[in-house]
Motif scaffolding. Structure first.
Motif, PDB file in Angstrom:
ATOM      1  N   ASN A  30       0.844  -1.124   0.220  1.00 13.11           N
ATOM      2  CA  ASN A  30      -0.156  -0.190   0.148  1.00 13.11           C
ATOM      3  C   ASN A  30       0.844   1.146  -0.026  1.00 13.11           C
ATOM      4  OD1 ASN A  30      -2.502  -1.605  -0.028  1.00 13.11           O
ATOM      5  ND2 ASN A  30      -2.088  -1.694   2.475  1.00 13.11           N
ATOM      6  N   ASN A  31       2.281   1.337  -0.127  1.00 17.68           N
ATOM      7  CA  ASN A  31       3.154   2.294  -0.233  1.00 17.68           C
ATOM      8  C   ASN A  31       3.325   2.790  -1.332  1.00 17.68           C
ATOM      9  OD1 ASN A  31       4.954   4.099   0.172  1.00 17.68           O
ATOM     10  ND2 ASN A  31       5.905   2.914   1.786  1.00 17.68           N
ATOM     11  N   GLU A  32       2.434   3.720  -1.965  1.00 22.66           N
ATOM     12  CA  GLU A  32       2.436   4.421  -3.437  1.00 22.66           C
ATOM     13  C   GLU A  32       3.916   5.137  -3.536  1.00 22.66           C
ATOM     14  OE1 GLU A  32       0.360   3.427  -5.574  1.00 22.66           O
ATOM     15  OE2 GLU A  32      -0.853   2.632  -4.253  1.00 22.66           O
ATOM     16  N   ILE A  33       4.507   5.622  -2.749  1.00 20.23           N
ATOM     17  CA  ILE A  33       5.756   6.480  -2.641  1.00 20.23           C
ATOM     18  C   ILE A  33       6.727   5.294  -3.198  1.00 20.23           C
ATOM     19  CG2 ILE A  33       7.472   7.875  -1.544  1.00 20.23           C
ATOM     20  CD1 ILE A  33       5.058   8.841   0.185  1.00 20.23           C
ATOM     21  N   ILE A  34       6.850   4.241  -2.541  1.00 21.11           N
ATOM     22  CA  ILE A  34       7.903   3.199  -2.884  1.00 21.11           C
ATOM     23  C   ILE A  34       7.695   2.601  -4.088  1.00 21.11           C
ATOM     24  CG2 ILE A  34       8.594   1.093  -2.245  1.00 21.11           C
ATOM     25  CD1 ILE A  34       8.702   1.830   0.820  1.00 21.11           C
TER      26      ILE A  34
END
Length: 193
Positions: A30-34
Motif C-alpha cells: 500500500n506504499n505508493e511512494i515506494i
C-alpha cells in the motif's frame, strides 16, 4: 553530515530497503511512494525516507556513490530495484484476488481463469447433452409402452430421480450462479418449481 557521507548512507540504506522489499513485499503493497520510486532509476535517486536515513540525490550522484561502495556498482542497486518491483507486483496480484489487466501477470491470471471456466462449461454442457439424449429415449419408451398408468408413474418417478442425481452432479462441476443463469432457471432445472 558531509555530502559524501550522506550519499554513501543513501546507497547503503537504499540497498537494505530494496532487499527488505524483495524478502517481504506484503509490507509495502500500500506504499505508493515506494511503488513510484521503484519504477525508474531516477525515481529511486529522488526517493526520500527520513526514518531510514535515505535522502534525495541526482541519478549521477547515486551511480557514483554506488560504484565506490557496492561490489558490482550501480548495476547491483539497479538489479535490486527491478527485483523489488517484480516482487511487489507479484505480491500485489497474490493479495488481490481481482484480475489486474494492466500487468502481464494479471493478464495471464485472467486467461487462466477464463480457460478454467471454459473447461468447466464444456464438461457440464457435454453432460447436459447426454442427459437430454437419455431423457428423450426414456420419453419415447414411455410413450410407446403398453404399461398401465401406475407402471408409467413408477417409471416416471425412477427416471426423475436419476435425472435429479445427474443434474446435482453437473451442478457440482459448474456453479451456475457464477455464470449468469437466472435463479428461476436454476430452480426449474433442479426441480424446485
Amino acid at each position: 553530515m558531509k555530502a559524501l557521507e550522506t550519499n554513501q548512507k543513501k546507497v547503503i540504506e537504499t540497498k537494505k530497503l530494496l532487499k527488505n522489499i524483495i524478502e517481504s513485499p506484503s509490507g509495502f503493497i500500500n506504499n505508493e511512494i515506494i511503488k513510484s520510486a521503484l519504477k525508474s532509476q531516477g525515481n529511486l535517486a529522488k526517493y526520500t525516507d527520513e526514518d531510514r536515513d535515505i535522502t534525495a540525490c541526482s541519478l549521477n550522484t547515486l551511480k557514483n556513490a554506488s560504484e565506490s561502495l557496492l561490489e558490482r556498482g550501480f548495476s547491483e542497486l539497479d538489479y535490486l530495484r527491478k527485483s523489488a518491483l517484480d516482487s511487489l507486483e507479484n505480491s500485489m496480484i497474490d493479495v488481490d484476488s481481482k484480475v489486474n489487466k494492466s500487468t502481464k501477470v494479471g493478464l495471464r491470471n485472467m486467461v487462466d481463469e477464463l480457460e478454467t471456466s471454459l473447461l468447466k462449461m464444456r464438461q457440464s454442457n457435454f453432460l447436459l447433452t447426454i442427459m437430454i439424449s437419455e431423457l428423450r429415449g426414456d420419453l419415447k419408451r414411455m410413450a410407446e409402452s403398453d404399461d398401465s398408468i401406475d407402471d408409467k408413474r413408477s417409471s416416471y418417478k425412477e427416471i426423475n430421480r436419476k435425472v435429479e442425481e445427474k443434474f446435482n452432479y453437473i451442478l457440482k462441476i459448474r456453479d451456475f450462479e457464477n455464470f449468469g443463469i437466472c435463479t428461476e432457471c436454476i430452480e426449474l432445472l433442479k426441480g424446485d418449481r
